[in-house]
Design a protein around this motif. Structure first.
Motif, PDB file in Angstrom:
ATOM      1  N   ARG A  68      19.281 -15.284  19.970  1.00 40.25           N
ATOM      2  CA  ARG A  68      19.919 -14.970  18.724  1.00 40.25           C
ATOM      3  C   ARG A  68      21.381 -14.661  19.073  1.00 40.25           C
ATOM      4  N   GLN A  69      21.972 -14.500  20.132  1.00 37.12           N
ATOM      5  CA  GLN A  69      23.138 -14.045  20.270  1.00 37.12           C
ATOM      6  C   GLN A  69      24.438 -14.576  19.761  1.00 37.12           C
ATOM      7  N   PRO A  70      24.387 -15.793  19.381  1.00 39.60           N
ATOM      8  CA  PRO A  70      25.435 -16.489  18.441  1.00 39.60           C
ATOM      9  C   PRO A  70      25.445 -15.953  17.147  1.00 39.60           C
ATOM     10  N   LEU A  71      24.339 -15.728  16.539  1.00 40.61           N
ATOM     11  CA  LEU A  71      24.209 -15.050  15.175  1.00 40.61           C
ATOM     12  C   LEU A  71      24.685 -13.598  15.280  1.00 40.61           C
ATOM     13  N   ASP A  84      15.261 -16.260  11.875  1.00 33.67           N
ATOM     14  CA  ASP A  84      13.965 -16.380  12.554  1.00 33.67           C
ATOM     15  C   ASP A  84      13.889 -17.817  13.097  1.00 33.67           C
ATOM     16  N   PHE A  85      12.951 -18.028  14.050  1.00 33.01           N
ATOM     17  CA  PHE A  85      12.768 -19.436  14.735  1.00 33.01           C
ATOM     18  C   PHE A  85      11.531 -20.165  13.939  1.00 33.01           C
ATOM     19  N   SER A  86      12.053 -21.526  13.613  1.00 31.58           N
ATOM     20  CA  SER A  86      11.002 -22.296  13.209  1.00 31.58           C
ATOM     21  C   SER A  86      11.057 -23.733  14.103  1.00 31.58           C
ATOM     22  N   ARG A  87       9.821 -23.978  14.390  1.00 35.30           N
ATOM     23  CA  ARG A  87       9.640 -25.025  15.323  1.00 35.30           C
ATOM     24  C   ARG A  87      10.833 -25.206  16.390  1.00 35.30           C
ATOM     25  N   GLY A  88      11.099 -23.845  16.852  1.00 33.86           N
ATOM     26  CA  GLY A  88      11.821 -23.765  18.077  1.00 33.86           C
ATOM     27  C   GLY A  88      13.553 -23.395  17.999  1.00 33.86           C
ATOM     28  N   ALA A 106      20.283 -18.391   7.851  1.00 29.24           N
ATOM     29  CA  ALA A 106      20.849 -17.058   8.168  1.00 29.24           C
ATOM     30  C   ALA A 106      21.694 -16.432   6.987  1.00 29.24           C
ATOM     31  N   THR A 107      21.896 -15.343   7.147  1.00 24.56           N
ATOM     32  CA  THR A 107      22.410 -14.536   6.082  1.00 24.56           C
ATOM     33  C   THR A 107      23.745 -14.009   6.453  1.00 24.56           C
ATOM     34  N   ALA A 135      30.954 -22.621  15.081  1.00 23.59           N
ATOM     35  CA  ALA A 135      30.419 -22.358  16.425  1.00 23.59           C
ATOM     36  C   ALA A 135      29.062 -22.332  16.232  1.00 23.59           C
ATOM     37  N   LEU A 136      28.359 -21.349  15.156  1.00 25.57           N
ATOM     38  CA  LEU A 136      27.132 -21.190  15.047  1.00 25.57           C
ATOM     39  C   LEU A 136      26.228 -22.705  14.781  1.00 25.57           C
TER      40      LEU A 136
END
Length: 324
Positions: free
Chosen positions: A73-76, A85-89, A94-95, A107-108
């Motif tokens: 999650r570092q980029p976020l 949250d992770f969905s299928r990897g 995002a908010t 970049a995200l």
């Protein structure tokens, strides 16, 4: 663009497919084995499996996220974004503020297949800047919140790279913003529009009924819509593709319901929500004929104290699709 970025872009373009996700896992193999395992595990969990295996995989996913989630999650975190949250990897939603979106969005999206955003608005300038960039074309869903919602909605309506946006949710818009969205020729891909927590005039309904959008779902619950607004929607040739129309918690009477039932353009509507309006059984009976919205399968009329016995002709037509 790196191979990884190309694959992430493909995942974003095909969010329902697992193929691109598994290809990404193949590319990662040997460089981030834990992420590979997460992708395979969550993709497997999206299908059918033995309950014991589901329990074991769910436990393993939880362990992987506990150990590696912060790093992934570092980029976020760098973009001051949340709800990753992770969905299928992968992280798909995002908010973040419109300013951080403009600054970090490219970049995200190079790191994760984000395509659903909740944007906290201030003055609309950040969103205008973001939606003016080519990378914004990967965004499919936007929820606008905050003090600058009206200006942000207007910015989207004319943004050069908002054409792939399929779903827009706006909280607290005014007539000017809704009319801008309704006439937004840049929003060629918009199929679902939701306006909530807003006090609109019937002019907004008139604008939606005449605009160029090809909506399939329109949510105008709790916006103060009156019978005149319902009549405008019923006349709206621009709404011929609507399948869902939600008008709960408004000021509609029997006259508005009858106008909707008699519409010559709302012929594709499969679900109509009219709960918590001011309807009587007389207004609802306008839907007893199979000619009234001929594809109607679900009619919601909750919290109005209607007599089911008097509405038996409507129940005969819709069966369990009549919700009282």
């Amino acid at each position: 663009m790196s191979t990884w970025q190309e694959l992430v872009a493909r995942v974003a373009a095909e969010p329902e497919s697992n193929d691109a996700r598994l290809v990404c896992a193949d590319v990662l193999c040997g460089t981030d084995d834990a992420r590979v395992e997460l992708i395979h595990a969550q993709v497997a969990l999206s299908g059918r499996m033995d309950p014991a295996r589901r329990q074991a995989l769910t436990k393993r996913v939880k362990a992987l996220l506990s150990e590696h989630g912060s790093r992934w999650r570092q980029p976020l975190q760098e973009a001051h974004a949340s709800d990753g949250d992770f969905s299928r990897g992968f992280i798909e939603e995002a908010t973040l503020s419109e300013g951080h979106l403009a600054k970090h969005g490219e970049a995200l999206l190079a790191r994760e297949p984000l395509h659903r955003l909740t944007v906290e608005t201030k003055d609309g300038k950040g969103l205008a800047l973001a939606a003016g960039q080519p990378w914004f074309e990967r965004i499919r869903q936007v929820r606008l919140m905050g003090s600058g919602v009206a200006r942000a909605a207007k910015a989207l309506a004319s943004a050069p790279h908002a054409g792939h946006l399929a779903r827009l949710m706006v909280s607290g818009a005014n007539d000017e913003a809704v009319e801008a969205v309704a006439g937004g020729r840049a929003l060629t891909g918009l199929r679902s529009l939701s306006v909530s927590s807003a006090e609109l005039s019937d002019a907004s309904a008139e604008a939606l009924a005449k605009g160029p959008l090809s909506l399939e779902a329109l949510y105008l619950s709790g916006t103060g819509l009156s019978d005149e607004g319902a009549q405008a929607l019923a006349r709206g040739t621009a709404l011929a593709s609507l399948k869902l129309l939600a008008l709960n918690r408004n000021s509609l009477s029997d006259e508005g319901a009858q106008a909707l039932a008699a519409s010559k353009t709302l012929l594709q509507v499969e679900r109509l929500e009219l709960s918590r309006n001011e309807l009587s059984e007389e207004g609802v009976l306008a839907f007893r004929s199979a000619k009234a919205m001929p594809k109607l399968r679900r009619l919601e009329l909750l919290d109005m104290g209607l007599d089911r016995r008097e509405l038996e002709p409507v129940h005969k037509r819709l069966g369990a699709g009549l919700r009282l």
